[in-house]
Design an enzyme around this catalytic site. Structure first.
Site, PDB file in Angstrom:
ATOM      1  N   LYS A  19       3.048  -2.533   6.060  1.00  0.00           N
ATOM      2  CA  LYS A  19       3.183  -2.359   4.944  1.00  0.00           C
ATOM      3  C   LYS A  19       4.595  -2.558   4.089  1.00  0.00           C
ATOM      4  O   LYS A  19       5.116  -2.760   3.352  1.00  0.00           O
ATOM      5  CB  LYS A  19       1.665  -1.887   3.681  1.00  0.00           C
ATOM      6  CG  LYS A  19       0.750  -2.059   4.039  1.00  0.00           C
ATOM      7  CD  LYS A  19       0.472  -3.520   3.464  1.00  0.00           C
ATOM      8  CE  LYS A  19      -0.608  -4.089   2.731  1.00  0.00           C
ATOM      9  NZ  LYS A  19      -1.022  -5.360   2.637  1.00  0.00           N
ATOM     10  N   SER A  37       0.653  -1.161   0.589  1.00  0.00           N
ATOM     11  CA  SER A  37       0.341  -0.358   0.392  1.00  0.00           C
ATOM     12  C   SER A  37       0.678   1.558  -0.037  1.00  0.00           C
ATOM     13  O   SER A  37       2.160   1.206   0.850  1.00  0.00           O
ATOM     14  CB  SER A  37      -0.909  -0.131   1.400  1.00  0.00           C
ATOM     15  OG  SER A  37      -1.885   0.845   1.272  1.00  0.00           O
ATOM     16  N   TYR A  63      -1.433   0.000  10.127  1.00  0.00           N
ATOM     17  CA  TYR A  63      -1.689  -0.401   8.976  1.00  0.00           C
ATOM     18  C   TYR A  63       0.190  -0.641   8.295  1.00  0.00           C
ATOM     19  O   TYR A  63       0.651  -1.735   7.538  1.00  0.00           O
ATOM     20  CB  TYR A  63      -2.452  -0.298   8.812  1.00  0.00           C
ATOM     21  CG  TYR A  63      -2.621  -0.351   7.309  1.00  0.00           C
ATOM     22  CD1 TYR A  63      -3.080  -1.673   6.533  1.00  0.00           C
ATOM     23  CD2 TYR A  63      -3.355   0.925   5.809  1.00  0.00           C
ATOM     24  CE1 TYR A  63      -3.381  -2.545   5.458  1.00  0.00           C
ATOM     25  CE2 TYR A  63      -3.230  -0.232   5.223  1.00  0.00           C
ATOM     26  CZ  TYR A  63      -3.205  -1.158   4.548  1.00  0.00           C
ATOM     27  OH  TYR A  63      -3.893  -1.946   3.208  1.00  0.00           O
TER      28      TYR A  63
HETATM   29  N1  LIG Z   1      -8.487  -1.357  -1.197  1.00  0.00           N
HETATM   30  C1  LIG Z   1      -7.746  -0.956  -0.929  1.00  0.00           C
HETATM   31  O1  LIG Z   1      -8.018   0.730  -0.931  1.00  0.00           O
HETATM   32  C2  LIG Z   1      -5.951  -1.211  -0.333  1.00  0.00           C
HETATM   33  C3  LIG Z   1      -5.175  -0.055  -0.744  1.00  0.00           C
HETATM   34  C4  LIG Z   1      -4.199   0.064  -0.639  1.00  0.00           C
HETATM   35  C5  LIG Z   1      -3.658  -1.442  -0.522  1.00  0.00           C
HETATM   36  N2  LIG Z   1      -4.236  -2.977  -0.301  1.00  0.00           N
HETATM   37  C6  LIG Z   1      -4.452  -4.212   0.195  1.00  0.00           C
HETATM   38  O2  LIG Z   1      -5.001  -4.827  -0.744  1.00  0.00           O
HETATM   39  C7  LIG Z   1      -5.179  -6.267  -0.385  1.00  0.00           C
HETATM   40  C8  LIG Z   1      -6.601  -6.420  -0.201  1.00  0.00           C
HETATM   41  O3  LIG Z   1      -7.071  -5.815   0.198  1.00  0.00           O
HETATM   42  P1  LIG Z   1      -8.090  -5.481   0.254  1.00  0.00           P
HETATM   43  O4  LIG Z   1      -9.100  -3.786  -0.158  1.00  0.00           O
HETATM   44  O5  LIG Z   1      -8.901  -6.231  -0.841  1.00  0.00           O
HETATM   45  O6  LIG Z   1      -8.929  -6.040   1.477  1.00  0.00           O
HETATM   46  P2  LIG Z   1     -10.415  -6.662   2.300  1.00  0.00           P
HETATM   47  O7  LIG Z   1     -11.743  -6.980   1.343  1.00  0.00           O
HETATM   48  O8  LIG Z   1     -10.548  -6.590   2.763  1.00  0.00           O
HETATM   49  O9  LIG Z   1      -9.888  -8.607   1.288  1.00  0.00           O
HETATM   50  C9  LIG Z   1      -8.782  -8.471   2.631  1.00  0.00           C
HETATM   51  C10 LIG Z   1      -8.572 -10.218   1.811  1.00  0.00           C
HETATM   52  O10 LIG Z   1      -7.196 -10.883   2.920  1.00  0.00           O
HETATM   53  C11 LIG Z   1      -7.874 -11.565   3.319  1.00  0.00           C
HETATM   54  N3  LIG Z   1      -6.894 -12.185   4.636  1.00  0.00           N
HETATM   55  C12 LIG Z   1      -6.847 -11.733   6.450  1.00  0.00           C
HETATM   56  N4  LIG Z   1      -6.661 -11.839   6.455  1.00  0.00           N
HETATM   57  C13 LIG Z   1      -5.482 -12.896   6.739  1.00  0.00           C
HETATM   58  C14 LIG Z   1      -5.298 -14.339   6.911  1.00  0.00           C
HETATM   59  N5  LIG Z   1      -5.174 -14.295   8.622  1.00  0.00           N
HETATM   60  N6  LIG Z   1      -5.214 -15.375   6.149  1.00  0.00           N
HETATM   61  C15 LIG Z   1      -5.697 -15.255   4.840  1.00  0.00           C
HETATM   62  N7  LIG Z   1      -5.918 -14.223   4.817  1.00  0.00           N
HETATM   63  C16 LIG Z   1      -6.291 -12.929   5.201  1.00  0.00           C
HETATM   64  C17 LIG Z   1      -9.892 -11.958   3.893  1.00  0.00           C
HETATM   65  O11 LIG Z   1     -10.455 -13.160   3.707  1.00  0.00           O
HETATM   66  P3  LIG Z   1     -11.338 -13.019   5.278  1.00  0.00           P
HETATM   67  O12 LIG Z   1     -12.490 -12.768   3.903  1.00  0.00           O
HETATM   68  O13 LIG Z   1     -11.060 -14.462   5.567  1.00  0.00           O
HETATM   69  O14 LIG Z   1     -11.014 -12.049   5.686  1.00  0.00           O
HETATM   70  C18 LIG Z   1      -9.715 -10.771   2.618  1.00  0.00           C
HETATM   71  O15 LIG Z   1      -9.347 -12.450   1.947  1.00  0.00           O
HETATM   72  C19 LIG Z   1      -4.339  -6.527   1.056  1.00  0.00           C
HETATM   73  O16 LIG Z   1      -3.241  -6.433   1.062  1.00  0.00           O
HETATM   74  C20 LIG Z   1      -4.677  -4.579   1.470  1.00  0.00           C
HETATM   75  O17 LIG Z   1      -4.055  -3.942   2.213  1.00  0.00           O
HETATM   76  C21 LIG Z   1      -5.771  -2.546  -0.265  1.00  0.00           C
END
Ligand SMILES: NC(=O)c1ccc[n+]([C@@H]2O[C@H](COP(=O)([O-])OP(=O)(O)OC[C@H]3O[C@@H](n4cnc5c(N)ncnc54)[C@H](OP(=O)(O)O)[C@@H]3O)[C@@H](O)[C@H]2O)c1
Length: 274
Positions: free
Chosen positions: A174, A151, A170
Site C-alpha cells: 500500500k 490503507s 500488505y
Molecule cells: N476492510 C478494511 O478494513 C480495509 C482497511 C484498509 C484498506 N482496505 C482496502 O480496501 C479495499 C477493499 O477491501 P475490502 O476490505 O473490501 O476487501 P475484500 O472484501 O477482500 O474485497 C477485495 C476486493 O478486491 C478484489 N480483488 C482481489 N484481487 C483481485 C485481482 N487480482 N483482480 C481484481 N480484483 C481483485 C476482490 O475480488 P474477488 O471477489 O474476485 O476476490 C474483492 O472484490 C482494498 O484495497 C483493501 O486493501 C480495506
C-alpha cells in the site's frame, strides 16, 4: 450525473461503493470484477429494483489483457462522456502476513516470495496498468478524479507511533501504491487537471476475521489494543456504509487546485487513520 468505474465490486467495500453510487439513477456505474456472473447475480439479488445503470465487466489486476479489454469495453459503454471517477478499490489483503511481524516471514521462503509477488502484482503493478489504461477515458470525463483505496497501515509515521508490526508485506504494497499515485499526480495532476489521490477507508468490517483461529483472534485483539492507544475514541471497525460515505465526502472535497494531488489521506480527510 457522473460516470464511475470501480474495481473489486464483488464484495466488501467495493460492493458498497457500487450500491451507493448506483442508487442515483443518473449515475452510470461500471464495476470491474474477476467473476462477472457471480457479481451480476449478487447485484440482482441484493440490490434489486432497477439497476440498469450498473455494468459489470471482467477485470483481473494480475492479467493485463483483461484490464485492457475492460478499458475497451468501458469506452464503448461511455462513449464521448468518458469516465468521471476511477475508484481503484480492488486489492489483495493477504492472509500469509496478516497475523505476524517481519520475523515470521523467515520460514517458507518460496511461499513468502510467491505470495509477496502476487500481493505486489495486485496492489501495485496492476493498479499502475489500470491507471494507464483508463487515463484516456478520465481525460474525456468532466470530473477527472482517480482514487486509490489504500490503507493507513502503509503510513510510516503510523507504524512508528503504534509499533503496528503485523501485515508487513500488505503494508509495503500500500505504501508503494501511494507512491505510484504520487507519480501519476506528478505527470498528470497540474498539467491535465486530473486528481490522483490515495484514501484509506478506515478499519472496516467486511467479515474478514469471521473464521479466525483463537491465535488469530488474539493477534487481532492486540492490534485493537494498539489502535485504542493511538486513538482513544476508537470503538471498533466501522461499517462499509459508514466508510464509503466518508471516503466519498473526502474525494468530493479534494481537488488539484486546493493542493490534494498525489496525497495520501484517511476517510477523515487527514492523517488520522481511525
Ligand atoms: N476492510 C478494511 O478494513 C480495509 C482497511 C484498509 C484498506 N482496505 C482496502 O480496501 C479495499 C477493499 O477491501 P475490502 O476490505 O473490501 O476487501 P475484500 O472484501 O477482500 O474485497 C477485495 C476486493 O478486491 C478484489 N480483488 C482481489 N484481487 C483481485 C485481482 N487480482 N483482480 C481484481 N480484483 C481483485 C476482490 O475480488 P474477488 O471477489 O474476485 O476476490 C474483492 O472484490 C482494498 O484495497 C483493501 O486493501 C480495506
Amino acid at each position: 450525473m457522473s460516470v464511475y468505474v470501480v474495481t473489486g465490486v464483488s464484495k466488501g467495500i467495493g460492493f458498497e461503493f457500487l450500491r451507493q453510487l448506483s442508487e442515483d439513477k443518473d449515475n452510470l456505474v461500471i464495476g470491474l470484477v474477476r467473476n462477472k456472473t457471480a457479481t451480476e447475480t449478487k447485484v440482482a439479488e441484493e440490490l434489486g429494483g432497477d439497476r440498469s445503470n450498473v455494468h459489470i465487466l471482467h477485470g483481473d489486476l494480475t492479467n493485463y489483457a483483461s484490464l485492457k479489454e475492460a478499458a475497451a469495453e468501458t469506452a464503448k459503454i461511455v462513449g464521448d462522456r468518458g469516465v468521471d471517477y476511477l475508484v481503484a478499490n480492488a486489492g489483495l489483503v493477504p492472509e500469509f502476513d496478516a497475523f505476524g511481524p517481519v520475523s515470521a516471514l523467515s520460514d517458507n521462503i518460496d511461499q513468502v516470495d510467491r505470495l509477496t509477488a502476487e500481493t505486489f502484482q495486485t496492489n501495485v503493478t496492476g493498479q499502475l496498468h489500470l491507471f494507464n489504461l483508463f487515463v484516456p477515458l478520465i481525460k474525456k470525463g468532466k470530473v477527472k478524479k482517480v482514487i486509490a483505496i489504500s490503507s493507513g497501515v502503509g503510513d510510516v509515521d503510523f507504524i512508528n507511533q503504534t509499533e503496528m508490526d503485523v501485515a508487513p508485506i500488505y503494508a509495503a504494497s500500500k505504501a508503494a501504491l501511494n507512491l505510484i499515485v504520487a507519480k501519476f499526480n506528478a505527470e498528470y495532476g497540474k498539467k491535465e487537471g486530473i486528481l490522483f489521490l490515495s484514501i484509506s477507508p478506515g478499519l472496516v468490517d467486511v467479515g474478514r476475521y469471521e473464521n479466525s483461529t483463537p491465535e488469530q483472534v488474539n493477534v487481532f485483539g492486540g492490534l485493537v489494543g494498539k489502535l485504542v492507544a493511538y486513538a482513544p475514541h476508537f470503538k471498533g471497525p466501522i461499517t462499509p456504509e459508514e466508510s464509503v460515505k466518508a471516503v466519498r465526502a473526502v474525494w468530493e472535497e479534494a481537488s488539484v487546485e486546493e493542493g490534494w494531488g498525489g496525497a495520501f489521506v484517511s476517510h477523515l480527510g487527514s492523517k488520522q487513520w481511525v
